[in-house]
Design a protein around this motif. Structure first.
Motif, PDB file in Angstrom:
ATOM      1  N   VAL A 177       4.698  10.079  23.579  1.00  0.00           N
ATOM      2  CA  VAL A 177       5.792  10.417  24.116  1.00  0.00           C
ATOM      3  C   VAL A 177       5.896   9.764  25.285  1.00  0.00           C
ATOM      4  O   VAL A 177       7.273   8.839  25.369  1.00  0.00           O
ATOM      5  CB  VAL A 177       5.949  12.257  24.121  1.00  0.00           C
ATOM      6  CG1 VAL A 177       7.634  12.348  24.980  1.00  0.00           C
ATOM      7  CG2 VAL A 177       5.726  12.811  23.343  1.00  0.00           C
ATOM      8  N   HIS A 178       4.814   9.222  26.036  1.00  0.00           N
ATOM      9  CA  HIS A 178       5.303   8.860  27.583  1.00  0.00           C
ATOM     10  C   HIS A 178       4.685   7.224  27.924  1.00  0.00           C
ATOM     11  O   HIS A 178       4.521   7.010  28.950  1.00  0.00           O
ATOM     12  CB  HIS A 178       3.522   9.649  28.252  1.00  0.00           C
ATOM     13  CG  HIS A 178       2.378   9.110  27.943  1.00  0.00           C
ATOM     14  ND1 HIS A 178       2.036  10.185  26.906  1.00  0.00           N
ATOM     15  CD2 HIS A 178       2.131   8.097  28.329  1.00  0.00           C
ATOM     16  CE1 HIS A 178       0.659   9.515  26.987  1.00  0.00           C
ATOM     17  NE2 HIS A 178       0.645   8.362  27.377  1.00  0.00           N
ATOM     18  N   ASP A 179       5.100   6.666  26.767  1.00  0.00           N
ATOM     19  CA  ASP A 179       4.505   5.417  26.231  1.00  0.00           C
ATOM     20  C   ASP A 179       5.841   4.530  26.647  1.00  0.00           C
ATOM     21  O   ASP A 179       5.941   3.994  27.858  1.00  0.00           O
ATOM     22  CB  ASP A 179       4.292   4.816  24.680  1.00  0.00           C
ATOM     23  CG  ASP A 179       2.957   5.122  24.402  1.00  0.00           C
ATOM     24  OD1 ASP A 179       2.138   5.110  25.062  1.00  0.00           O
ATOM     25  OD2 ASP A 179       2.502   5.409  23.399  1.00  0.00           O
ATOM     26  N   THR A 180       7.296   5.053  26.678  1.00  0.00           N
ATOM     27  CA  THR A 180       8.289   4.596  26.962  1.00  0.00           C
ATOM     28  C   THR A 180       8.921   4.477  28.852  1.00  0.00           C
ATOM     29  O   THR A 180       9.349   3.636  29.438  1.00  0.00           O
ATOM     30  CB  THR A 180       9.521   5.275  26.469  1.00  0.00           C
ATOM     31  OG1 THR A 180       9.212   5.203  25.015  1.00  0.00           O
ATOM     32  CG2 THR A 180      10.724   4.193  26.843  1.00  0.00           C
TER      33      THR A 180
ATOM     34  N   LEU B 253      11.398  10.329  29.521  1.00  0.00           N
ATOM     35  CA  LEU B 253       9.889  11.398  28.400  1.00  0.00           C
ATOM     36  C   LEU B 253      10.996  11.754  27.121  1.00  0.00           C
ATOM     37  O   LEU B 253      10.020  11.952  26.051  1.00  0.00           O
ATOM     38  CB  LEU B 253       9.495  11.918  29.072  1.00  0.00           C
ATOM     39  CG  LEU B 253       8.270  12.286  29.945  1.00  0.00           C
ATOM     40  CD1 LEU B 253       7.781  13.086  30.827  1.00  0.00           C
ATOM     41  CD2 LEU B 253       7.149  11.685  28.799  1.00  0.00           C
ATOM     42  N   GLY B 254      12.519  12.472  27.077  1.00  0.00           N
ATOM     43  CA  GLY B 254      13.247  12.831  26.401  1.00  0.00           C
ATOM     44  C   GLY B 254      13.328  11.713  24.895  1.00  0.00           C
ATOM     45  O   GLY B 254      13.267  11.312  24.254  1.00  0.00           O
TER      46      GLY B 254
ATOM     47  N   GLY C 171      11.594  17.723  23.524  1.00  0.00           N
ATOM     48  CA  GLY C 171       9.750  16.407  24.715  1.00  0.00           C
ATOM     49  C   GLY C 171      10.799  16.679  26.062  1.00  0.00           C
ATOM     50  O   GLY C 171       9.982  16.487  27.036  1.00  0.00           O
ATOM     51  N   LEU C 172      11.828  16.825  26.362  1.00  0.00           N
ATOM     52  CA  LEU C 172      12.064  16.967  27.800  1.00  0.00           C
ATOM     53  C   LEU C 172      12.125  18.037  28.688  1.00  0.00           C
ATOM     54  O   LEU C 172      11.440  18.507  29.371  1.00  0.00           O
ATOM     55  CB  LEU C 172      14.068  16.568  27.431  1.00  0.00           C
ATOM     56  CG  LEU C 172      14.756  16.366  29.320  1.00  0.00           C
ATOM     57  CD1 LEU C 172      16.619  15.578  29.307  1.00  0.00           C
ATOM     58  CD2 LEU C 172      14.982  18.155  29.539  1.00  0.00           C
TER      59      LEU C 172
END
Length: 713
Positions: free
Chosen positions: A545-548, A580-581, A639-640
């Motif tokens: 999820v945190h890759d972006t 993160l969202g 996710g957010l």
């Protein structure tokens, strides 16, 4: 024509004011003066004036007399509209251009309700009826709303503001006799915040100020910048720590503008009163308080200002001057703005829609800004993606489009257009395949357009998605037409979707008793049910999820990273929560895209083989698309929420990242390292497990929703 009895009793929700306003519209559309209509019906002008103002009610006979006297098709249509009894959908405004389509939707909702009343209706059929009710109601909501936005998005310094003012006739005559935009322009970094242009009474400016907490954070950044010892004050990329438009406003509001004078030798010498303050207030906190005190925020409580006929300046001259004062922090009564609205009597007119234009803050480099991506996802916003001629479509625009595709934002196909902003001579410098230069500007535009369309092909923006405009040489009507066409395309998409779902619904009702059709539909449903049973779970999540977020930190200016860290992840150019969202939605889309595409293809193939099952298969395809989109939005919100709570409960994380500032080169890499380490800790990996569980649950729910419309053989 209007029946002489009983119609007004059906006018639920129509006030005398609404009716009077519509009657005035019909009269004006027919080119009639109020006095002329009054003579035709042998009433006094005063009586008709009161009716149109909503101050006097009408009897059925009086209304029929007025409509007959106006004599237009629209007037005859109003009689029909007034006689409609709306039970399921809100009654549209009397002048709503989608009246008849919405009424068709209303009638279909009545038919669906009637069709589902029998206790003998099979469960799958009842589910199909319910799903159509939801879809029709959703599309009706889109059609009912007539407020739309046209947002201009693009890099700094390419001429967005100039093009907007040129197209909307918001120009004044400059000192040298040339047309000058009302919006302040320059080489970039001029516009302080988002600017909205909307229609209203008179000429006015409305300001939404930044919060005191936000301003204090800006001042703290400014103080940190001037207290640093090395000149010029810049980060390791050569970028000022504080955006120059914000620094400019803080300095002007606090009376700390840099002074430049010529000395005895004729050389310019600059003195910075802000740096001189450091000697008097060497402690950071004290200097912050002093700057805030000098800004006088308690006195800057004005929110709007309007042009007065008593002023010597014309309305647009006044607007230009006042906007520049507010935008630069030179107006003593206005605080630092978060948004500025310019109100003008005339703007872009598109049918009977309320349209506002948005001049967004320029993009300083390719990034996934929350404010821009929210516009790209708004169904009532047309996003005009602006690029300079030579680099069209720019890397910033392609980055936004790719991010939209990555999270299945298919709306860009109908709601986005590309505006290529040319300067004199650029079109004539374009060469064809043989190396020959364009002989005319139009030929140069055509040659460049081929290059642009090839670059845009992966994003599928649709036909006629580009327009070329030179604000110094081209007539503005062409750009206005392009904007109207893009707006109309959005509305047409709503209407096509509604027409399609109503046709499919009617087919469902027509075929409800045809056994042969039902047998084919049961067979098709069985085949799709079999597919669903073979795809009970999403593909395993790839990536994190945190890759972006880490990718955006990597590409962001160091100053933006620092600003976001100091504000616990929320800065206008870099939002941890938004990224993160977005990252959660992206991994969900990656996990499900292949399955959804495969289901869609199977429906299309079966439709060709089983024509009698077309309406069922079309509904299944649309239902899967709707469920998939709802799933992605829910995963994005999940996710957010998960990561927001974790980040808020770890102040040490923010403190450690903030301490990296000022420790020499490599700041971004150090922050990336700390971020990567934080997200890879066990408790954060557990969050990804929670998200994966949500994804699996929601996919199962989506499949159950689709399968519920299939009647089991």
């Amino acid at each position: 024509m209007l029946s002489r009895g009983g119609v007004l009793s059906l006018m639920h929700g129509v006030s005398a004011t609404q009716l009077g306003h519509r009657l005035a519209q019909l009269r004006e559309h027919n080119g009639m003066k109020q006095a002329e209509l009054a003579r035709k019906v042998t009433w006094s002008p005063a009586v008709l004036s009161r009716i149109e103002a909503g101050e006097r009610t009408l009897s059925n006979d009086e209304l029929a007399t007025l409509l007959e006297a106006i004599g237009s098709d629209e007037a005859a249509d109003l009689a029909t509209i007034l006689g409609r009894d709306w039970q399921h959908l809100p009654r549209p405004a009397l002048d709503h251009p989608g009246q008849h389509l919405l009424w068709r939707a209303e009638q279909m909702l009545v038919a669906l309700e009637d069709a589902g009343k029998s206790p003998e209706v099979p469960a799958a059929f009842r589910t199909r009826l319910d799903e159509y009710v939801k879809e029709i109601s959703r599309l009706a909501t889109l059609l009912l709303r007539r407020k739309h936005q046209v947002a201009f998005i693009g890099s700094i310094g390419i001429g967005k503001s100039t093009a907007i003012c040129r197209a909307m006739n918001l120009e004044v005559t400059g000192p040298q006799g040339h047309s000058v935009p009302v919006l302040e322009t320059g080489a970039g970094g001029v516009t302080l915040c988002e600017v909205h242009l909307r229609r209203g009474q008179g000429h006015g400016i409305i300001v939404e100020p930044r919060t005191h907490d936000d301003i204090r954070s800006d001042v703290e950044d400014f103080v940190d910048q001037i207290m640093q010892s090395r000149p010029p004050v810049a980060d390791e990329d050569g970028t000022p720590v504080v955006p120059r438009e914000i620094e400019r406003v803080i300095r002007n509001m606090a009376g700390l503008s840099v002074k430049r004078i010529k000395n005895a030798d004729g050389k310019r010498v600059s003195t910075d009163p802000a740096k001189e303050l450091i000697a008097e207030f060497p402690v950071r906190r004290d200097l912050v308080v002093e700057v805030l005190t000098r800004m006088g925020l308690h006195r800057r409580d004005r929110r709007d200002e309007w042009h007065s006929p008593t002023l010597t300046a014309t309305p647009l001259e006044w607007m230009k001057s006042t906007f520049e004062q507010i935008n630069n922090g030179r107006h003593p009564e206005f605080s630092l703005p978060a948004r500025i609205d310019l109100i003008v009597p005339d703007l872009l007119e598109i049918d009977d829609f309320n349209v506002r234009l948005i001049d967004t803050r320029g993009i300083d480099q390719p990034s996934g800004r929350a404010d821009l991506e929210e516009l790209l996802e708004d169904p009532h916003t047309v996003s005009i993606l602006c690029s300079h001629f030579n680099d069209a479509p720019s890397a910033s625009i392609q980055h936004l489009l790719q991010r939209a595709r990555d999270i299945n934002n298919t709306q860009i196909e109908s709601n986005a257009g590309v505006l290529v902003l040319a300067r004199p001579g650029e079109a004539l410098a374009v060469k064809d395949e043989a190396g020959s230069r364009a002989e005319t500007t139009e030929e140069g535009y055509e040659l460049k357009n081929e290059q642009v369309l090839n670059a845009l092909m992966p994003y599928r923006l649709g036909e006629d998605s580009t327009f070329f405009f030179n604000a110094l040489e081209d007539e503005p009507e062409g750009l206005r037409t392009f904007l109207r066409e893009r707006m109309t395309r959005t509305r047409d998409q709503f209407q096509r979707q509604m027409d399609d779902v109503l046709d499919r619904t009617q087919s469902l009702l027509d075929n409800a008793q045809k056994e042969q059709v039902q047998a084919v539909q049961r067979e098709a449903g069985g085949l799709l049910s079999s597919w669903i049973k073979q795809h009970p779970k999403p593909a395993p999540i790839s990536g994190h999820v945190h890759d972006t977020l880490l990718n955006e930190i990597q590409r962001a200016h160091v100053s933006s990273v620092n600003a976001a860290v100091r504000r616990e992840g929320e800065w206008r150019s870099l939002s941890y929560m938004h990224q993160l969202g977005y990252g959660a939605r992206k991994v969900a889309a990656d996990a499900l895209r292949e399955s959804v595409d495969e289901f869609t293809t199977r429906c299309e193939t079966l439709s060709e083989l089983m024509p009698d099952a077309t309406d069922l298969l079309s509904q299944a395809r649309q239902l899967m698309s709707t469920a998939y989109d709802e799933l992605l939005r829910k995963v994005q919100l999940t996710g957010l929420t998960l990561y927001r709570d974790e980040l808020r409960e770890d102040p040490q994380f923010w403190s450690d990242n903030a301490d990296e500032w000022g420790q020499g080169s490599g700041y971004r890499d150090r922050v990336l390292g700390r971020n990567r380490e934080w997200f890879q800790q066990l408790q954060r990996r557990t969050l990804e497990d929670e998200l994966a569980a949500v994804l699996e649950r929601e996919w199962s729910t989506a499949l159950e929703r689709v399968e519920a419309i299939f009647e089991q053989a």
